[in-house]
Structure formats: structure tokens, C-alpha cells
Design an enzyme around this catalytic site. Structure first.
Site, PDB file in Angstrom:
ATOM      1  N   ASP A  27      74.639 -21.231  29.415  1.00 22.02           N
ATOM      2  CA  ASP A  27      74.573 -21.850  30.742  1.00 22.02           C
ATOM      3  C   ASP A  27      73.603 -21.057  31.612  1.00 22.02           C
ATOM      4  O   ASP A  27      73.767 -19.852  31.792  1.00 22.02           O
ATOM      5  CB  ASP A  27      75.981 -21.856  31.359  1.00 22.02           C
ATOM      6  N   ASN A  29      72.721 -21.951  34.926  1.00 19.39           N
ATOM      7  CA  ASN A  29      72.831 -22.093  36.384  1.00 19.39           C
ATOM      8  C   ASN A  29      74.252 -21.880  36.930  1.00 19.39           C
ATOM      9  O   ASN A  29      74.538 -22.212  38.068  1.00 19.39           O
ATOM     10  CB  ASN A  29      72.308 -23.470  36.826  1.00 19.39           C
ATOM     11  N   ASP A  31      77.120 -23.320  36.365  1.00 22.65           N
ATOM     12  CA  ASP A  31      78.105 -24.400  36.554  1.00 22.65           C
ATOM     13  C   ASP A  31      79.125 -24.444  35.410  1.00 22.65           C
ATOM     14  O   ASP A  31      79.974 -25.329  35.353  1.00 22.65           O
ATOM     15  CB  ASP A  31      77.422 -25.764  36.729  1.00 22.65           C
ATOM     16  N   ASP A  35      73.130 -25.623  28.991  1.00 21.80           N
ATOM     17  CA  ASP A  35      72.053 -26.531  29.385  1.00 21.80           C
ATOM     18  C   ASP A  35      70.747 -26.151  28.691  1.00 21.80           C
ATOM     19  O   ASP A  35      70.689 -25.160  27.963  1.00 21.80           O
ATOM     20  CB  ASP A  35      71.893 -26.507  30.914  1.00 21.80           C
ATOM     21  N   ASP A 104      69.406 -35.643  18.207  1.00 24.15           N
ATOM     22  CA  ASP A 104      70.525 -36.452  17.750  1.00 24.15           C
ATOM     23  C   ASP A 104      70.238 -37.898  18.161  1.00 24.15           C
ATOM     24  O   ASP A 104      69.805 -38.160  19.278  1.00 24.15           O
ATOM     25  CB  ASP A 104      71.819 -35.968  18.416  1.00 24.15           C
ATOM     26  N   ASP A 211      73.480 -40.170  13.923  1.00 29.79           N
ATOM     27  CA  ASP A 211      74.934 -40.190  14.036  1.00 29.79           C
ATOM     28  C   ASP A 211      75.530 -41.399  13.290  1.00 29.79           C
ATOM     29  O   ASP A 211      75.042 -42.529  13.445  1.00 29.79           O
ATOM     30  CB  ASP A 211      75.278 -40.281  15.531  1.00 29.79           C
ATOM     31  N   GLU A 267      73.992 -38.923   9.192  1.00 33.43           N
ATOM     32  CA  GLU A 267      75.412 -38.600   9.043  1.00 33.43           C
ATOM     33  C   GLU A 267      76.111 -39.811   8.441  1.00 33.43           C
ATOM     34  O   GLU A 267      76.032 -40.911   8.985  1.00 33.43           O
ATOM     35  CB  GLU A 267      76.032 -38.266  10.400  1.00 33.43           C
ATOM     36  N   HIS A 341      79.999 -29.467  14.981  1.00 34.00           N
ATOM     37  CA  HIS A 341      80.784 -29.548  16.220  1.00 34.00           C
ATOM     38  C   HIS A 341      82.034 -30.410  16.068  1.00 34.00           C
ATOM     39  O   HIS A 341      82.766 -30.581  17.043  1.00 34.00           O
ATOM     40  CB  HIS A 341      79.888 -30.128  17.313  1.00 34.00           C
ATOM     41  N   ASP A 342      82.272 -30.998  14.900  1.00 31.29           N
ATOM     42  CA  ASP A 342      83.426 -31.878  14.684  1.00 31.29           C
ATOM     43  C   ASP A 342      84.524 -31.242  13.834  1.00 31.29           C
ATOM     44  O   ASP A 342      85.540 -31.890  13.566  1.00 31.29           O
ATOM     45  CB  ASP A 342      82.993 -33.165  13.959  1.00 31.29           C
TER      46      ASP A 342
HETATM   47  O1  ISL Z   1      85.163 -35.729  14.176  1.00 32.49           O
HETATM   48  C1  ISL Z   1      85.702 -36.398  13.343  1.00 32.49           C
HETATM   49  C2  ISL Z   1      87.060 -36.134  12.946  1.00 32.49           C
HETATM   50  O2  ISL Z   1      87.572 -35.038  13.612  1.00 32.49           O
HETATM   51  C3  ISL Z   1      84.987 -37.458  12.666  1.00 32.49           C
HETATM   52  O3  ISL Z   1      85.767 -38.569  12.421  1.00 32.49           O
HETATM   53  C4  ISL Z   1      83.785 -37.832  13.485  1.00 32.49           C
HETATM   54  O4  ISL Z   1      84.155 -38.680  14.505  1.00 32.49           O
HETATM   55  C5  ISL Z   1      82.805 -38.479  12.581  1.00 32.49           C
HETATM   56  O5  ISL Z   1      82.387 -37.489  11.689  1.00 32.49           O
HETATM   57  C6  ISL Z   1      81.603 -39.025  13.337  1.00 32.49           C
HETATM   58  O6  ISL Z   1      81.027 -38.042  14.127  1.00 32.49           O
HETATM   59  C7  ISL Z   1      79.956 -38.348  14.949  1.00 32.49           C
HETATM   60  O7  ISL Z   1      80.131 -39.523  15.712  1.00 32.49           O
HETATM   61  C8  ISL Z   1      81.158 -39.503  16.713  1.00 32.49           C
HETATM   62  C9  ISL Z   1      81.136 -38.249  17.574  1.00 32.49           C
HETATM   63  O8  ISL Z   1      82.330 -38.157  18.304  1.00 32.49           O
HETATM   64  C10 ISL Z   1      80.969 -37.000  16.742  1.00 32.49           C
HETATM   65  O9  ISL Z   1      80.879 -35.857  17.561  1.00 32.49           O
HETATM   66  C11 ISL Z   1      79.730 -37.202  15.907  1.00 32.49           C
HETATM   67  O10 ISL Z   1      79.363 -36.058  15.183  1.00 32.49           O
HETATM   68  C12 ISL Z   1      80.922 -40.706  17.566  1.00 32.49           C
HETATM   69  O11 ISL Z   1      79.608 -40.713  18.036  1.00 32.49           O
HETATM   70 CA    CA Z   2      74.643 -25.337  33.337  1.00 28.75          CA
END
Ligand code: ISL
Ligand code: CA
Length: 567
Positions: A27, A29, A31, A35, A104, A211, A267, A341-342
Site C-alpha cells: 500500500d 498511500n 488507505d 495499489d 487478468d 479467468d 484457468e 489467491h483462491d
Molecule cells: O476459489 C475457489 C474455491 O475456493 C474456486 O472455486 C474459484 O472460484 C475458481 O477457481 C475460479 O476462480 C476464479 O474465478 C472466480 C474468482 O472469485 C476467483 O478469485 C478466480 O481466481 C470468479 O471470477
Molecule cells: Ca492504497
């Protein structure tokens, strides 16, 4: 980067990708939200690590219901992340350091705030058909229980149809109800997406991470799926992935946008090895590689997607990874990842995040992944061995999926304690806690109040400490990345799995002509003897990379070694 590739191999065969989840990276700034200027301030950190490509999770204008995976304007940066000028500066800063930027691309759905969807709400609008609108089930009163057009579950729990009072019809949302699915059957939708992609390519981006891209072609007509006993909705996901027009759409996109030479990774939920091989065939004009999730599903029972837990059985992991290695050995290309991140942090999930074993297990997980054939991905903080969040109350969670799953679990009869225990191992927020830069306040992530709680273990686990310690997880990642750049056997060698049934050891070879690498790893907390009779001859072998001072023939807990075998 080009100078690392030999022969006819495309440049991305030698690339290592670093994923940035911008909200949690840095971050600038105060908040409390990461960013673009925060990223710009850390470009030298990425260069020192040695990565070639940065994949940036969404920074587009968004109401942030799903942290940017719900896009309201594809051609602008959300003010919380900065401006288009900041993004231009980020691209230039990466390029100046020999790195590339991959955006993305979230085009299975938009935000319900996107002007396209706002227009589509009007049944007489030319954009009505840009989304998937359907009347109620025949013979049923619209809006009443069970009148949804199909019985499908959405990926975040609950049904996937949202009723619209005004038009007495439903729209499809495979994710949150604020993420309506675009109708890819409509050529105008596809043309609009390709035009937007060209705009980004012209701006200087080097590719796209697409995605949930294998959801764009649905199997029409949309029909009911199988509902398991005790379930309210159908999780028969085969109904929605890899529809009949996938190849056509991907080739059209490739052609219309001009994707050759760019970086593309799709993905793909529930994708089969066979389909992935077609999609990533070098001559097919579709994608460089896909993210497949078979290996990320092994510690749960099939059925309700992520939301149960069983311990991982190592032979399952080896068999699954090997299946993809063999399946894409001659045609197609693999992506290699244990985190994004999932998903929870890999050291907490597949390793051992106790103080005793965290460093060794994070390194060894990295070794077994990075020595495979394919393109490795490092998710921010993975190179530090960052661990799960350790949250203990529902208020600490932010993620929409976690919130929805918690609610559904409670409604289905789980106690708060049970639901929280599941979140603790499964929640996506485990990977979204702020990047741990130093031991100071808020881990150096922000001077303000972080949007998600910083892990208190940042006093020990942080980039500053890791850089100063030659024995850190971070330096192990640097060595693995450098090894890939140097070694053609790592990039292109044939993979062969050894000891498939061993439930502690992960062992395999990589062979390229006379060059042969042997990877041996102990994925357990017990010292484990190497079975010499079942492994290649180590006479004359040299250790290329190791987690411990090698004292053969016993591997210490979580020890791994890479040998170059004598020809
Ligand atoms: O995160 C999941 C389970 O915990 C997965 O079902 C995930 O939603 C799936 O892999 C698809 O992910 C992608 O599309 C989603 C988004 O929420 C995720 O962050 C992204 O990586 C919808 O856009
Ligand atoms: Ca920020």
C-alpha cells in the site's frame, strides 16, 4: 529473457511467473489497501528474485464484491488501485528490468454494475442477449421456490439463477449473483471482448491470464444436472465446463486479438488432460498453457467443491502430477503451481508450518514443483514460506466465498465452531493476508489500517529477514529460478516418476540426451532412508541444489536434493 531459450523453444518455456494480488501486496498511500504505486516501489525485489513475468490479479474498475473479479469497466483502473498512468508506469518499469506483465482477463462474467448488464436488464434492449436470461421452469410461477430454469449450484454455494422482478426472468451467475455470466454465443459479445483485449495489447501488456475460461462455452440447451442425496442443488459441473464451442472461441480469440508471441494461460476448472492437451497444442492457436486443478482437489471428498477436508495421501499427489506430466509430455505444456489467491498457503496445506519444519518443508515443496516440466508460478509470499491466516472469528474474514460458505454451513446444521474450523483450512483469505515485508508495524505493508489482518508471525517471517538469511526459503526460490534459466534439462527434459507408492518420498528424473537430473524429496516429518536399489546409481553424481547438507543415504525431515547423475 530471450537469451535463455535455445533452439526453437518459445520464450515462455524458460519463464517463471510471479502472481501479484494487488490488494495485499503493498500500500503506497496509507488507505490500508495495496495499489499499483505499491507494486512499482517493489520492482527491484521481483528482479532480485529472478522472475520473468508478473501476473497481476484484476485492477480494473470494480465494486469489489469479489475483489476485482467483478469488473464494471474493462478499460480503466479502479481508483483504489491507482490510475491508467500508474499502470503504464508499472509496465514500463517491468520492461526496463526485463520482465513482462500479464493481465487478468475476467470475461466469463462481468459485474452487475457493468453498463452492458445495466442495459441488458431491459428486455427490449439490444444488449438483452449479451447475458444468459431465461424464463422460469415451464409450468412454474416465476420467482417461486424451485422455479429456477435449472437446478445448478453456483461455485460460491447456493443456486446460480437470480430472479429479476422487473422482467420476471432469471439471469445466470456461476459465481456471485453480482457476477452475471456473459453470453458467448452472441458474436457481438465476443467482438467486444476481443476489441478490449487489443486495446490492452496496444497499451503494452504482454499477455493474459484468463479467468475460468473453460466456462465460456456452455452446453445448450441448459438442462438439469444430477443432485446428490442431501444436496439442494446440482454440483454436476461437467454440465458447464468445456462446452462444444471452446476450441472455436479460443481460436477465434487468438486470431482476432493476435495472441501469438504473447503469454496466455487459461484457468480451467475440471479440465481433462485430453482437452488441455488440445488447448495448449503449440500448433492449435489457442493457449500457451492452462491451470488445471486436479492436484488441488486431493485433500477433499468429491461433491461440494472445496468445502470439506480429508488428509492428503502423498501417492495421490504424485500420481496426479505425473498424469499431467506424461499427458502433456509431447504435445501441450503444463503450468506448475501449488498456490494462488483462491487456495490456502501450501506450506500450511501440504507442508508443515510449525517453527521446526516450516522452512524445510516450504523449500522442499518448491523443489518438487520447480523441477517439473512446465511453467512455474510463485504466488506472492510463497517465496517467504508465508502461512495460513490463523483467523478464529467470522468477522476476521472478508472473502465473499468464505462468507457465503460459512452461512450455508450454518444453515445446513454445522456449529459455528465446525464452520470456522473448515474456513481455517479452506478459506481463500488464508492466501490474501498482506505481504510480509518486514518485522515492523503491519509488516511494512501499510502505514494505515490493513484491509485484512496481517499475520502476527510477520515478526519472524518477512522479506527483509529472508533476504538477509542465506538459508531462507526466499534464497531457495532464487536458486530454483536461476537453475531453470541455466538448465535445458529442467526446461525440456523428459519426466519419469520413481517410487510411485512411497508415502513419504517424492522422487523423479528429468532426462535430456546425456543429461539426467534426479530429484529426491522427503515429504514427511520422519527421517527416511533412500531405497538405493530402486533409484538410479548415485556414483559420480553431483548435488546441484539441496535443502540440507547432504548426508546420504538418509533424508532428514522435509529434506530434498537435486542430483546431476553421471552420464
Ligand atoms: O476459489 C475457489 C474455491 O475456493 C474456486 O472455486 C474459484 O472460484 C475458481 O477457481 C475460479 O476462480 C476464479 O474465478 C472466480 C474468482 O472469485 C476467483 O478469485 C478466480 O481466481 C470468479 O471470477
Ligand atoms: Ca492504497
Amino acid at each position: 529473457m530471450e537469451h535463455f531459450s535455445t533452439g526453437a523453444a518459445p520464450w515462455w518455456h524458460s519463464a517463471v511467473v510471479y502472481q501479484i494480488y494487488p490488494r495485499s501486496f503493498a500500500d503506497s498511500n496509507g488507505d490500508g489497501i495495496g495499489d499499483l504505486r505499491g507494486i512499482i516501489a517493489h520492482l527491484d525485489y521481483l528482479r532480485e528474485l529472478g522472475v520473468d513475468v508478473v501476473w497481476l490479479s484484476p485492477v480494473y474498475r470494480s465494486p469489489m464484491v469479489d475483489n476485482g473479479y467483478d469488473i464494471a469497466d474493462y478499460q480503466d483502473v479502479d481508483p483504489v488501485f491507482g490510475t491508467l498512468a500508474d499502470l503504464d508506469e508499472l509496465i514500463a518499469g517491468l520492461h526496463a528490468r526485463g520482465m513482462k506483465l500479464v493481465m487478468d482477463l475476467v470475461v466469463n462474467h462481468t459485474s452487475d454494475q457493468h453498463p452492458w448488464f445495466q442495459e441488458s436488464r431491459d428486455p427490449s434492449s439490444p444488449k438483452r442477449d449479451w447475458y444468459v436470461w431465461r424464463p422460469a421452469r415451464p409450468g412454474m410461477e416465476p420467482g417461486t421456490p424451485g422455479a429456477e430454469p435449472t437446478n445448478w449450484a453456483c461455485f460460491f454455494g447456493g443456486g446460480c439463477w437470480q430472479y429479476d422482478e422487473a422482467s420476471r426472468e432469471y439471469y445466470l451467475h456461476l459465481f456471485a449473483s453480482s457476477q452475471p455470466d456473459l453470453n458467448w454465443e452472441n458474436p457481438e459479445v465476443r467482438a467486444a471482448v476481443y476489441e478490449m483485449m487489443r486495446w490492452w495489447v496496444d497499451r503494452g501488456v504482454d499477455g493474459f491470464r484468463m479467468d475460468v475460461i473453460n466456462l465460456i462455452s456452455k452446453t445448450h440447451p441448459l438442462t438439469d444436472g444430477y443432485v446428490a442425496p442431501g444436496d439442494e442443488y446440482s454440483y454436476e459441473i461437467g454440465k458447464v465446463v468445456d462446452g462444444p464451442r471452446m476450441r472455436e472461441f479460443l481460436q477465434e480469440m487468438h486470431r482476432e486479438v493476435g495472441l501469438s508471441g504473447l503469454f496466455t494461460v487459461g484457468e480451467m476448472l475440471m479440465v481433462s488432460v485430453e482437452n488441455a492437451r488440445d488447448y495448449t497444442d503449440a500448433g492449435a492457436g489457442m493457449l500457451n498453457m492452462v491451470f488445471a486443478f486436479d492436484h488441488m482437489m486431493l485433500d477433499q471428498e468429491p461433491g461440494q467443491l472445496m468445502w470439506n477436508y480429508k488428509p492428503l495421501h502423498l501417492p495421490d499427489l504424485k500420481r496426479t502430477l505425473a498424469q499431467w506430466q506424461y499427458g502433456l509430455a509431447d504435445r501441450g505444456w503444463n503450468s506448475l503451481f501449488l498456490e494462488n489467491h483462491d487456495y490456502p498457503r501450501s506450506v500450511s496445506r501440504f507442508g508443515d508450518d510449525s517453527p521446526e519444519h516450516r522452512v524445510a518443508s516450504a523449500k522442499t515443496l518448491a523443489t518438487v514443483l520447480h523441477l517439473l516440466k512446465g511453467t512455474p508460478y510463485v504466488y506472492q509470499g510463497q517465496e517467504l514460506g508465508m502461512t495460513n491466516a490463523g483467523f478464529t472469528s467470522i468477522e476476521q474474514y472478508d472473502d465473499i466465498e468464505s462468507q457465503q460458505m460459512y452461512r450455508h454451513a450454518i444453515e445446513a446444521g454445522a456449529t459455528q465452531q465446525q464452520a470456522l474450523a473448515l474456513l481455517a483450512v479452506r478459506s481463500r483469505d488464508n492466501a490474501r493476508t498482506p505481504m510480509q515485508w518486514n518485522a515492523g508495524e503491519h509488516a511494512g505493508f501499510t502505514t494505515g489500517t490493513p484491509w485484512l489482518r496481517v499475520n502476527p508471525n510477520h515478526v519472524d517471517i518477512n522479506a527483509e529477514a529472508a533476504i538477509a538469511d542465506p538459508g531462507s526459503v526466499y534464497h531457495h526460490y532464487r536458486r530454483l529460478i536461476a537453475l531453470r534459466h541455466e538448465s535445458e534439462a529442467v526446461r525440456e527434459g523428459r519426466f519419469d516418476l520413481l517410487l510411485p507408492d512411497d508415502d513419504r518420498l517424492f522422487a523423479y528424473t528429468r532426462t535430456l540426451g546425456q543429461q539426467r537430473l534426479l530429484v529426491v524429496a522427503n515429504l514427511s516429518g520422519d527421517p527416511t532412508k533412500l531405497p538405493a536399489e530402486e533409484l538410479p546409481d548415485l556414483a559420480g553424481a553431483t548435488v546441484v541444489l539441496a535443502t540440507h547438507e547432504p548426508t546420504a543415504p538418509v533424508l532428514q525431515p522435509w529434506e530434498s536434493r537435486v542430483y546431476a547423475l553421471a552420464p
